[in-house]
Design a protein around this motif. Structure first.
Motif, short mmCIF file in Angstrom:
data_model
loop_
_atom_site.label_atom_id
_atom_site.label_comp_id
_atom_site.label_asym_id
_atom_site.label_seq_id
_atom_site.Cartn_x
_atom_site.Cartn_y
_atom_site.Cartn_z
N ALA A 88 0.84 -1.19 0.00
CA ALA A 88 0.00 0.00 0.00
C ALA A 88 0.88 1.24 0.00
O ALA A 88 1.90 1.29 0.69
N HIS A 89 0.52 2.22 -0.79
CA HIS A 89 1.26 3.48 -0.94
C HIS A 89 2.64 3.25 -1.56
O HIS A 89 3.54 4.07 -1.40
N GLY A 90 2.83 2.11 -2.25
CA GLY A 90 4.11 1.82 -2.89
C GLY A 90 3.93 1.46 -4.35
O GLY A 90 2.80 1.40 -4.87
N ARG A 91 5.01 1.21 -5.03
CA ARG A 91 4.98 0.85 -6.44
C ARG A 91 6.24 0.05 -6.78
O ARG A 91 7.21 0.07 -6.03
N ILE A 92 6.17 -0.65 -7.90
CA ILE A 92 7.35 -1.35 -8.42
C ILE A 92 8.03 -0.39 -9.39
O ILE A 92 7.49 -0.08 -10.45
N SER A 93 9.20 0.13 -8.99
CA SER A 93 9.85 1.17 -9.78
C SER A 93 10.77 0.61 -10.86
O SER A 93 11.10 1.30 -11.80
N VAL A 119 12.42 -3.95 -8.04
CA VAL A 119 12.81 -2.94 -7.07
C VAL A 119 11.57 -2.15 -6.69
O VAL A 119 10.81 -1.71 -7.54
N TYR A 120 11.35 -2.00 -5.37
CA TYR A 120 10.20 -1.26 -4.87
C TYR A 120 10.60 0.17 -4.51
O TYR A 120 11.74 0.45 -4.15
N SER A 121 9.64 1.08 -4.58
CA SER A 121 9.79 2.42 -4.04
C SER A 121 8.44 2.86 -3.50
O SER A 121 7.42 2.21 -3.77
N CYS A 122 8.44 3.91 -2.71
CA CYS A 122 7.21 4.40 -2.09
C CYS A 122 6.75 5.69 -2.74
O CYS A 122 7.54 6.44 -3.31
N MET A 123 5.46 5.94 -2.63
CA MET A 123 4.91 7.19 -3.15
C MET A 123 5.37 8.36 -2.27
O MET A 123 5.84 8.17 -1.16
N GLU A 124 5.22 9.57 -2.81
CA GLU A 124 5.67 10.76 -2.10
C GLU A 124 4.99 10.86 -0.74
O GLU A 124 3.79 10.65 -0.62
N GLY A 125 5.78 11.17 0.27
CA GLY A 125 5.23 11.28 1.62
C GLY A 125 5.36 10.01 2.43
O GLY A 125 4.92 9.97 3.58
N TYR A 126 5.97 8.95 1.85
CA TYR A 126 6.12 7.68 2.56
C TYR A 126 7.57 7.21 2.41
O TYR A 126 8.25 7.53 1.43
N PHE A 127 8.04 6.43 3.40
CA PHE A 127 9.38 5.86 3.29
C PHE A 127 9.28 4.34 3.39
O PHE A 127 8.35 3.79 3.97
N LEU A 128 10.26 3.67 2.78
CA LEU A 128 10.24 2.22 2.63
C LEU A 128 10.95 1.55 3.80
O LEU A 128 12.06 1.94 4.16
N THR A 129 10.30 0.55 4.39
CA THR A 129 10.93 -0.27 5.41
C THR A 129 10.91 -1.72 4.93
O THR A 129 9.88 -2.20 4.46
N THR A 156 9.08 18.37 5.61
CA THR A 156 9.53 18.06 4.25
C THR A 156 9.58 16.55 4.02
O THR A 156 9.45 15.75 4.95
N ASN A 157 9.82 16.17 2.76
CA ASN A 157 9.80 14.75 2.37
C ASN A 157 10.91 13.93 3.02
O ASN A 157 10.81 12.70 3.07
#
Length: 537
Positions: free
Chosen positions: A116-121, A133-143, A212-213
């Protein structure tokens, strides 16, 4: 083989060299469904009582002593591949092999989960050894692990990471100040003002900071200082040393003092006591034999310099109460979590200290008939490949895990030393391959799928001088969408993406760039595709 056209209605003819006999149809015709009219024929053995060499499919090893009548050959696929066809073939007295020629197909891991709130970049395929490789949408960080690899058991390594909302932590309140706003999420603001009797250094009436982000607050924490009072009433009598001391005080204790405006014992500012313990009132002038002024400087709470972290950098240089600092990592490393430290009123830092961990490149694999030295797959690690005698290695002998999380060089293979052509890359199931120029160096093969199937992988592949193929071996996936026209010199991956639907993502092969068309196309409800056919030049 004779015949150069492979379009509908075209015919090709086969013959055998020497004393070999052709087994099967001597001619095949291209049919309307894109298939040839019969199976591929082959030639008998060189002499009576033998069969011809059945060949070795790609990603496969073969056990065989000779090709005499009643001898057997056994085929085994490399790790991460599934064998289709006959795993064992027997040489018949008529010079033919039993069963049908096998081929090895990489296992398919399917569509990985998207957090949720992520994408496959980034994705280079969904079959064995490929990674995402995964990344997160703006405003979220990946754990969690940002990469996953397709394993030999048809599952993705690890588990999907989580995307957590970025917050900036408590921004604090300046000494003798006020704060308005408590929301610490990305994009939210807090505003600071000073308590009555104090002003912000710099002249602003209010200061606004934004989350900030990167999880830190914009700007710096304002500082509130004592207001400068207008002096009106003159102290008429004073001692000489007191005059010098008063002049040095400037703001409150000056040659002119409005004693009504100066609070007795003002904390954190300048304090004045007048002899006799009386204060002037109104415009009444009184002479005092003694006047003592004492300057007290407000104490600014500061925190010590935050500790350094290996392979990391400190972001932020203001270390006063209410300010925040963060960390970043050197190239090839990534934060274990996006930490923000805030200086508290007791002179200590709140928050947890992160680590800079080396990036993970994944298992680079092992070539068939080969060996690998090196078990570490993190940044700056090296692996070295070699081949068993008498095989020869093509590709990169040494590969290093790079700062972007990928391996340098190309995947090595072990081939027979007498080989001068690339191996047959194989025809994908439910598809067909056009190889008019054969498999010699510089030859190009192109692939297409049968109706009702979509091509994933490389649309074309080139035989390189090191006898390896460019690109990714394609596969044909059943799907209700119509097969779009396949562009040359491109790799394509299909994914079921949340809120989008089934999507084809195109990437131009090395040496080519996207000069037109769409980088991704989405299947519509009527089976057609959005966008235009990409062009790789």
């Amino acid at each position: 083989m004779s015949g150069e056209k492979f379009t509908f209605g075209s015919t090709v003819r086969y013959s055998c060299s020497g004393d070999r006999q052709l087994i099967g149809d001597s001619s095949l015709t291209c049919q309307l469904n894109g298939h040839w009219s019969g199976p591929l024929p082959h030639c008998s053995g060189d002499s009576t009582g033998t069969c011809g060499d059945p060949g070795t499919p790609a990603h496969c090893t073969r056990e065989a002593g000779n090709f005499k009548v009643r001898s057997k050959v056994r085929f085994t696929c490399a790790v991460g591949h599934t064998l289709y066809g006959s795993a064992e073939r027997i040489c018949f007295p008529n010079g033919t092999w039993s069963g049908r020629q096998p081929f090895c197909k990489p296992v398919q891991c399917g569509n990985p989960a998207t957090p949720a709130h992520g994408r496959i970049s980034r994705v280079d395929g969904t079959t064995f050894s490929h990674s995402i490789v995964y990344s997160c949408m703006e405003g979220y960080f990946l754990t969690g692990a940002p990469t996953r690899q397709c394993l030999a058991n048809s599952t993705w390594s690890g588990s999907a990471p989580n995307c957590t909302m970025i917050t900036c932590g408590d921004p604090g309140i300046p000494a003798n100040g006020l704060r308005f706003g408590d929301d610490v999420m990305v994009g939210q603001n807090v505003t600071f003002m000073c308590q009555p009797g104090y002003v912000i250094i710099g002249g602003d009436t209010a200061v606004t900071r934004t989350c900030t982000n990167n999880g830190s607050w914009s700007g710096t924490m304002p500082v509130c200082q004592v207001h400068s009072y207008i002096t009106k009433l003159k102290v008429q009598r004073f001692r000489q040393h007191e005059l010098l001391e008063i002049v040095m005080m400037r703001d409150i204790c000056d040659l002119f003092i409005d004693l009504d405006d100066v609070p007795h014992g003002y904390e954190g500012g300048k304090q004045c006591w007048f002899g006799g313990g009386e204060w002037c009132s109104g415009n009444e002038k009184k002479a005092y034999p003694d006047c003592d002024c004492v300057l007290t400087t407000p104490t600014v709470v500061t925190c010590p310099t935050p500790p350094p972290i290996p392979n990391g950098l400190l972001e932020g240089s203001v270390l006063e109460w209410g300010t925040s600092v963060s960390y970043s990592c050197l190239a090839g490393y990534e934060l274990s979590f996006p930490a923000v430290l805030t200086c508290t009123g007791n002179g200590t830092w709140s928050g947890d200290l992160p680590q800079c961990l080396p990036k993970f490149c994944g298992d680079p694999g092992m070539p068939a008939k080969g060996r690998r030295e090196g078990r570490s797959f993190i940044f700056k690690s090296e692996v070295v490949f070699s081949c068993s005698t008498p095989y020869m290695l093509v590709g990169s002998t040494t590969r290093m895990c790079q700062e972007d999380g990928t391996w340098s060089g190309s995947q090595p293979r072990c081939i027979e030393p007498t080989r001068t052509t690339c191996e047959n890359p194989g025809t994908p199931e439910h598809g067909f391959m056009n190889y008019t120029t054969g498999f010699k160096v510089g030859s190009i093969v192109d692939f297409q799928c049968q109706q009702g199937h979509l091509l994933q992988g490389s649309t074309t592949r080139l035989c390189l001088p090191d006898l390896t193929w460019t690109g990714i071996q394609p596969s044909c996936i059943p799907h209700s969408c119509k097969q779009p026209r396949s562009p040359a010199n491109a790799d394509v991956v299909g994914l079921d993406l949340p809120s989008y639907g089934y999507t084809l993502v195109y990437t131009c092969q090395p040496g080519y760039f996207l000069s037109g068309g769409s980088e991704h196309r989405v299947c519509r409800s009527d089976g057609s595709w959005t966008g235009k056919v990409p062009v790789c030049r």
